[in-house]
Motif scaffolding. Structure first.
Motif, PDB file in Angstrom:
ATOM      1  N   GLY A   1     -42.008 -39.145  -4.215  1.00 30.43           N
ATOM      2  CA  GLY A   1     -42.532 -37.965  -4.343  1.00 30.43           C
ATOM      3  C   GLY A   1     -44.170 -38.154  -3.526  1.00 30.43           C
ATOM      4  O   GLY A   1     -44.809 -37.622  -3.050  1.00 30.43           O
ATOM      5  N   ALA A   2     -43.223 -39.815  -2.936  1.00 31.35           N
ATOM      6  CA  ALA A   2     -44.381 -40.742  -2.102  1.00 31.35           C
ATOM      7  C   ALA A   2     -44.816 -40.325  -1.028  1.00 31.35           C
ATOM      8  O   ALA A   2     -45.411 -40.779  -0.009  1.00 31.35           O
ATOM      9  CB  ALA A   2     -45.525 -42.113  -2.501  1.00 31.35           C
ATOM     10  N   MET A   3     -44.048 -40.568  -0.407  1.00 28.04           N
ATOM     11  CA  MET A   3     -43.274 -41.022   1.131  1.00 28.04           C
ATOM     12  C   MET A   3     -41.931 -39.526   1.348  1.00 28.04           C
ATOM     13  O   MET A   3     -41.618 -38.434   0.703  1.00 28.04           O
ATOM     14  CB  MET A   3     -42.215 -41.723   1.731  1.00 28.04           C
ATOM     15  N   PRO A   4     -42.326 -38.517   2.899  1.00 26.61           N
ATOM     16  CA  PRO A   4     -41.603 -37.484   2.800  1.00 26.61           C
ATOM     17  C   PRO A   4     -40.050 -38.213   3.583  1.00 26.61           C
ATOM     18  O   PRO A   4     -39.465 -39.179   3.786  1.00 26.61           O
ATOM     19  CB  PRO A   4     -42.083 -37.657   4.792  1.00 26.61           C
ATOM     20  N   LYS A   5     -39.119 -37.075   2.571  1.00 25.08           N
ATOM     21  CA  LYS A   5     -37.843 -37.199   2.523  1.00 25.08           C
ATOM     22  C   LYS A   5     -36.841 -36.986   4.088  1.00 25.08           C
ATOM     23  O   LYS A   5     -37.603 -35.617   4.916  1.00 25.08           O
ATOM     24  CB  LYS A   5     -37.084 -36.322   2.014  1.00 25.08           C
ATOM     25  N   ILE A   6     -36.370 -37.634   4.263  1.00 26.15           N
ATOM     26  CA  ILE A   6     -36.270 -37.065   6.083  1.00 26.15           C
ATOM     27  C   ILE A   6     -34.279 -37.338   6.196  1.00 26.15           C
ATOM     28  O   ILE A   6     -34.406 -37.165   6.946  1.00 26.15           O
ATOM     29  CB  ILE A   6     -36.123 -38.350   6.517  1.00 26.15           C
ATOM     30  N   GLY A   7     -33.558 -37.497   4.994  1.00 29.55           N
ATOM     31  CA  GLY A   7     -32.180 -37.193   5.193  1.00 29.55           C
ATOM     32  C   GLY A   7     -31.793 -37.751   3.529  1.00 29.55           C
ATOM     33  O   GLY A   7     -32.615 -37.858   2.552  1.00 29.55           O
ATOM     34  N   LYS A   8     -29.970 -38.040   3.577  1.00 23.64           N
ATOM     35  CA  LYS A   8     -29.335 -38.030   2.337  1.00 23.64           C
ATOM     36  C   LYS A   8     -28.709 -39.035   2.388  1.00 23.64           C
ATOM     37  O   LYS A   8     -28.555 -40.009   3.958  1.00 23.64           O
ATOM     38  CB  LYS A   8     -28.687 -36.935   1.480  1.00 23.64           C
ATOM     39  N   GLY A   9     -28.696 -39.686   0.990  1.00 17.33           N
ATOM     40  CA  GLY A   9     -27.708 -41.037   2.413  1.00 17.33           C
ATOM     41  C   GLY A   9     -26.369 -41.586   0.877  1.00 17.33           C
ATOM     42  O   GLY A   9     -26.666 -41.084  -0.530  1.00 17.33           O
ATOM     43  N   ARG A  10     -25.523 -42.391   0.776  1.00 12.43           N
ATOM     44  CA  ARG A  10     -24.560 -42.889   0.055  1.00 12.43           C
ATOM     45  C   ARG A  10     -24.739 -44.391  -0.162  1.00 12.43           C
ATOM     46  O   ARG A  10     -23.611 -44.599   1.356  1.00 12.43           O
ATOM     47  CB  ARG A  10     -23.732 -42.085   0.227  1.00 12.43           C
TER      48      ARG A  10
END
Length: 214
Positions: free
Chosen positions: A120-129
């Motif tokens: 929650g401290a940084m902007p989320k820019i995607g997902k990964g696996r």
């Protein structure tokens, strides 16, 4: 997974006797095998990514001009290095495993990320696996870290992966530092004295790749 003992391994004139080997049923992404870090105990290991050269020394190189000295820790047999996260909310430091087999900049498990307040401290820019040797995989959120420092050396806008907070898998722990960061340095690891020497190379300021599934 099958295992064998008493093997001899040779690499560029170096020879190891009586080594165990494990055969996994899934190949790694980029190579035919993985050499364990224990094979380099008592050595000084130099990674020169500018020249794509790995040098195994019996003692420290004579000159380390321009290198920064960093004390290493251990997570079991694996070397760890202190990494400082400047999230824009706080500045926190954690010990991260050096993993020359990982492709991304950094991947953190839940047990590492939660105590440091990274969720929650940084902007989320995607997902990964994340995958490795073996069949398992882990889902993660790709977030953008404003700045990372190692030995006082700054890297900005670093995409890092945080294990999905509600992931059901609990195997494994900690965090790993991968090649997107490591390849920006000439790195000398003194495996006897648990010390690293880092020198930024020409790619230190290059933009980071953002490997994401969404």
């Amino acid at each position: 997974m099958a295992a064998s003992a008493g093997n001899t391994i040779e690499v560029a004139g170096l020879r190891w006797e009586h080594e165990p080997l494990l055969l996994h049923d899934r190949a790694s992404n980029a190579g035919d095998g993985v050499m364990g870090i224990h094979m380099f105990e008592g050595k000084v290991v130099e990674f020169d990514y500018d020249r794509s050269v790995l040098v195994i020394h019996d003692s420290m190189p004579e000159s380390l001009d321009g290198f920064v000295r960093v004390e290493l820790g251990r997570a079991g047999p694996l070397p760890t290095i202190p990494v400082t996260f400047h999230t824009g909310v706080a500045t926190v430091t954690g010990s991260v495993i050096i993993d020359t087999g990982a492709t991304a900049a950094l991947f953190a498990r839940r047990d590492f990320a939660e105590p440091l307040g990274l969720y929650g401290a940084m902007p989320k820019i995607g997902k990964g696996r994340q995958t490795g040797i073996g069949r398992g995989s882990l889902e993660s959120d790709l977030v953008l870290l404003p700045m990372m420092t190692i030995g006082g050396i700054e890297m900005r806008d670093v995409p890092i992966y945080l294990e999905t907070a509600n992931h059901e898998t609990t195997a494994g722990e900690g965090a790993v530092l991968g090649m997107d960061v490591l390849s920006r340095f000439t790195m000398v690891l003194d495996m006897t004295n648990n010390v690293a020497y880092l020198k930024p190379n020409a790619s230190i300021g290059d933009p980071f790749a953002r490997r994401s599934t969404g």
